[in-house]
Design an enzyme around this catalytic site. Structure first.
Site, PDB file in Angstrom:
ATOM      1  N   ARG A 172       0.840  -1.190   0.000  1.00 42.14           N
ATOM      2  CA  ARG A 172       0.000   0.000   0.000  1.00 42.14           C
ATOM      3  C   ARG A 172       0.876   1.241   0.000  1.00 42.14           C
ATOM      4  NH1 ARG A 172      -1.803   1.010   4.383  1.00 42.14           N
ATOM      5  NH2 ARG A 172      -1.299  -0.771   5.685  1.00 42.14           N
ATOM      6  N   TYR A 224      -1.078  -3.162  -7.335  1.00 41.58           N
ATOM      7  CA  TYR A 224      -0.876  -4.071  -6.201  1.00 41.58           C
ATOM      8  C   TYR A 224      -1.900  -3.889  -5.083  1.00 41.58           C
ATOM      9  CZ  TYR A 224       1.731  -7.060  -3.040  1.00 41.58           C
ATOM     10  OH  TYR A 224       2.114  -8.099  -2.231  1.00 41.58           O
ATOM     11  N   LYS A 270      -9.510  -1.933   1.207  1.00 40.68           N
ATOM     12  CA  LYS A 270      -9.256  -0.818   2.132  1.00 40.68           C
ATOM     13  C   LYS A 270      -9.942   0.462   1.649  1.00 40.68           C
ATOM     14  CE  LYS A 270      -6.371  -3.400   4.499  1.00 40.68           C
ATOM     15  NZ  LYS A 270      -6.707  -3.904   5.826  1.00 40.68           N
ATOM     16  N   HIS A 288     -11.719  -2.069  10.781  1.00 40.09           N
ATOM     17  CA  HIS A 288     -10.582  -2.913  10.416  1.00 40.09           C
ATOM     18  C   HIS A 288     -10.484  -4.030  11.462  1.00 40.09           C
ATOM     19  CE1 HIS A 288      -5.946  -3.030   9.602  1.00 40.09           C
ATOM     20  NE2 HIS A 288      -6.588  -3.907   8.853  1.00 40.09           N
ATOM     21  N   SER A 330      -2.006  -3.469  11.197  1.00 44.92           N
ATOM     22  CA  SER A 330      -1.415  -4.358  10.199  1.00 44.92           C
ATOM     23  C   SER A 330      -0.156  -4.991  10.806  1.00 44.92           C
ATOM     24  CB  SER A 330      -1.030  -3.554   8.958  1.00 44.92           C
ATOM     25  OG  SER A 330      -2.108  -2.734   8.568  1.00 44.92           O
ATOM     26  N   CYS A 352       0.125  -7.498  12.942  1.00 43.67           N
ATOM     27  CA  CYS A 352       0.042  -7.947  14.347  1.00 43.67           C
ATOM     28  C   CYS A 352      -0.570  -9.345  14.439  1.00 43.67           C
ATOM     29  CB  CYS A 352      -0.781  -6.981  15.176  1.00 43.67           C
ATOM     30  SG  CYS A 352       0.139  -5.533  15.712  1.00 43.67           S
ATOM     31  N   ASP A 388     -10.220  -9.534   8.299  1.00 41.18           N
ATOM     32  CA  ASP A 388      -9.667  -8.176   8.142  1.00 41.18           C
ATOM     33  C   ASP A 388     -10.675  -7.046   8.345  1.00 41.18           C
ATOM     34  OD1 ASP A 388      -7.375  -6.577   7.576  1.00 41.18           O
ATOM     35  OD2 ASP A 388      -8.116  -6.196   5.558  1.00 41.18           O
ATOM     36  N   ARG A 418       1.954 -11.814  -0.855  1.00 42.71           N
ATOM     37  CA  ARG A 418       0.574 -12.082  -0.412  1.00 42.71           C
ATOM     38  C   ARG A 418      -0.032 -13.299  -1.098  1.00 42.71           C
ATOM     39  NH1 ARG A 418      -1.756  -8.735   3.720  1.00 42.71           N
ATOM     40  NH2 ARG A 418      -0.124  -7.198   4.042  1.00 42.71           N
TER      41      ARG A 418
END
Ligand code: O2Y
Ligand code: MN
Length: 599
Positions: free
Chosen positions: A69, A211, A220, A240, A262, A264, A287, A379
């Site tokens: 991102r 991407y 997102k 989130h 993100s 974690c 997510d 990913r």
């Protein structure tokens, strides 16, 4: 095609501007999906993995400039700058549209323009919403088919007059007559990529990246930034958060959501294998959660997505056996290493490194190369339905009733293993002070300081963070206090004096969740402290673990001096919200300080 005139008008306008060679309306069929893959195989952009080892799986390699991102190039172009708030990049929408319109002019020539109608949430669910992504990337099209519900069925649900979020995407690489893609198409200069949101118009314009979150605009961009604005205006929550189902040995089920920044371990937690006998975890989402009030006054959550876009490095049978099993078939891998026998390999897979492979940049790689075989943000894209522990009700259009909300970050000190909020506003206060310590990986001079990330939404806010926190407070006023989920602040990452993690994490996090469930049913012990309700050291089941009661005491202490220092840092962060800081949160901070001073 569609009878929705707003949609056909917009598609015509975009085609006139972007000038593609042709326009393709996505139907969402398996045949179409295979056609897209064949186009990319023929163009040398994809590699089919070994059909026996990884049936239906493909590997892609992105451009080295296009691997994550692009936060610095993500814009909230609200009409007024103050409405974007201190945590977002703002550009005047008129100026931004003028700049991007020039970029879009002719940007799809030599390419097909795909029109991808998609539903975030089960088609027809009262909580779901429709978007349409126009993209010149077949990679986006196949990923959107896994991550959302796309195609003809969505157009039918949209009908003649239905509303949709406009999502325009281009990789920004027109092709001259006869020219073919030479690798992953994108704009290589990061400073020329744009991920733009126009919140008042419910519109997204993305240019220059192919991407992940920059290009799969349902995730997102729509489901958090634009849906966040819709949720504020319509009285619900777009968060989130993972959604999981827990079933006790007595057979009673509970649904909980969890907000974690993100990186974690949210995907790991969403599908964890409990280490305590008799408890069962099932997954609803990993997510994003959309939560609306049901007629009974409780909050009901859906997972608006249909797939998982998970981090590959570190995913192993030890860290997440369910993700490993889920991605064995029908999955897209991006930026992993390619082994000589056409399989994928990555660091932290738990499998021995092969003697040779092709790395994510397309170069020969050996264990001596000194560089990672897979990119750190490589990913997988994989259908949620393939998750071995997916809950049968994961697509229930009504959603699932939420009993508890977990919040947490990556904190070496100060924050205890688990802390129960005393009421809704206290829970929102804890959500507002969430954050993680800045590490050397963040490349800044602020290493060790806490980056506040309220409800893990910092990179995904579509409006002013202060207004967002006020929205959470207001949600609490819409129903009876006992119908609201209870909020728990957890921290799996506390370290001892030697820098060792004090809590084993992974499947053992189920022990903390067990305590939370027992609290909900009134069966677990807690003591009221200055910071919230903490378990007594013997209240969490540590049987079979190499942890002593003394360790538990340390994990559950309130360190007065550390908390007083924390208060100063929270005040500084709160100052940045100016007059949009909710008065309720300022009051919570003062009350906390007073309680600590009484200790
Ligand atoms: O790097 C990207 O484009 C993806 S980031 C991402 C993907 C899936 C789930 N969460 C995240 C995140 O950054 O929170
Ligand atoms: Mn995420």
């Amino acid at each position: 095609m569609t009878k929705n005139l707003e949609l056909t008008k917009w598609v015509d306008e975009v085609a006139a501007l972007c000038k593609p060679d042709s326009v393709h309306w996505a139907t969402g069929t398996e045949e179409e999906y295979q056609d897209m893959l064949n186009i990319m195989l023929d163009a040398g952009l994809a590699t089919k993995l070994d059909e026996k080892k990884k049936p239906g799986c493909y590997l892609f390699r992105s451009h080295p400039s296009d691997v994550a991102r692009a936060e610095m190039r993500t814009f909230i172009a609200s009409r007024k700058e103050e409405d974007a708030g201190p945590t977002n990049n703002w550009i005047d929408p008129v100026e931004l549209k003028a700049t991007m319109t020039k970029l879009y002019d002719g940007c799809m020539s030599g390419r097909v323009m795909y029109v991808i109608p998609f539903s975030m949430g089960p088609i027809g669910s009262p909580i779901a919403k429709i978007g349409v992504e126009i993209s010149d990337s077949p990679y986006v099209m196949i990923n959107m088919r896994i991550m959302t519900r796309i195609g003809t069925a969505v157009l039918e649900a949209l009908g003649e007059n239905g509303e949709f979020v406009r999502c325009l995407h281009s990789v920004g690489k027109p092709l001259a007559a006869g020219e073919k893609d030479d690798g992953w198409p994108c704009v290589p200069n990061v400073a020329e990529k744009y991920i733009s949101h126009f919140p008042e118009e419910r519109m997204i314009w993305s240019f220059g990246s192919g991407y992940g979150g920059n290009a799969l605009l349902g995730k997102k961009c729509f489901a958090l930034r634009i849906a966040g604005v819709q949720a504020r205006d319509e009285g619900w929550l777009a968060e989130h958060m993972l959604i999981m189902k827990l079933t006790s040995p007595e057979g009673k089920s509970y649904y909980i959501t969890g907000a974690f920044p993100s990186a974690c371990g949210k995907t790991n937690l969403a599908m964890l294998e409990p280490t305590i006998p008799g408890w069962k975890v099932e997954t609803i989402g990993d997510d994003i959660a959309w939560m609306k009030f049901g007629e009974d006054g409780r909050l009901y959550a859906i997972n608006p997505e249909a797939g998982f876009f998970g981090v590959i490095p570190g995913t192993s049978m030890q860290s997440n056996p369910n993700a490993v099993k889920q991605t064995l078939s029908n999955s897209i891998y991006t930026n992993a290493g390619l082994t000589d026998d056409n399989d994928v390999w990555w660091e932290g897979s738990g499998l021995p490194a092969p003697d040779h492979l092709i790395d994510w940049k397309g170069n020969d790689w050996t264990p001596e190369s000194g560089e990672p075989a897979a990119h750190a943000n490589a990913r997988f894209t994989t259908p949620a339905a393939q998750c071995p522990v997916i809950a049968p009700e994961w697509e229930d259009p009504a959603g699932v009733p939420i009993s508890a909300i977990l919040i947490g970050g990556r904190r070496q000190a100060t924050i205890p293993l688990v802390n129960e909020s005393t009421d809704w506003n206290h829970g929102i206060f804890l959500g507002s002070i969430m954050g993680s310590e800045i590490t050397t990986a963040d490349i800044t001079d602020k290493v060790g300081q806490v980056r506040r990330d309220p409800f893990a939404m910092l990179p995904f806010m579509g409006y002013h963070m202060g207004d967002y926190l006020q929205h959470w407070i207001n949600i609490g006023k819409k129903t009876d206090a006992d119908k609201l989920p209870k909020i728990y602040f957890v921290n799996w990452f506390r370290k001892d004096e030697e820098g060792k993690f004090m809590w084993p994490g992974f499947g053992d996090n189920s022990r903390v969740i067990k305590w939370i469930i027992e609290r909900l049913s009134g069966d677990a012990k807690a003591e009221t402290t200055a910071i919230g309700n903490l378990p007594l050291p013997d209240a969490i089941d540590i049987s079979g673990l190499d942890i002593t009661l003394a360790d538990m005491e340390k994990l559950l202490t309130v360190d007065k001096e550390a908390w007083l220092a924390e208060i100063e840092s929270i005040r500084e962060n709160y100052l940045s919200y100016g007059n949009r800081l909710p008065a309720e949160l300022a009051a919570e901070l003062d009350k906390l300080q007073a309680r600590l001073n009484e200790m």
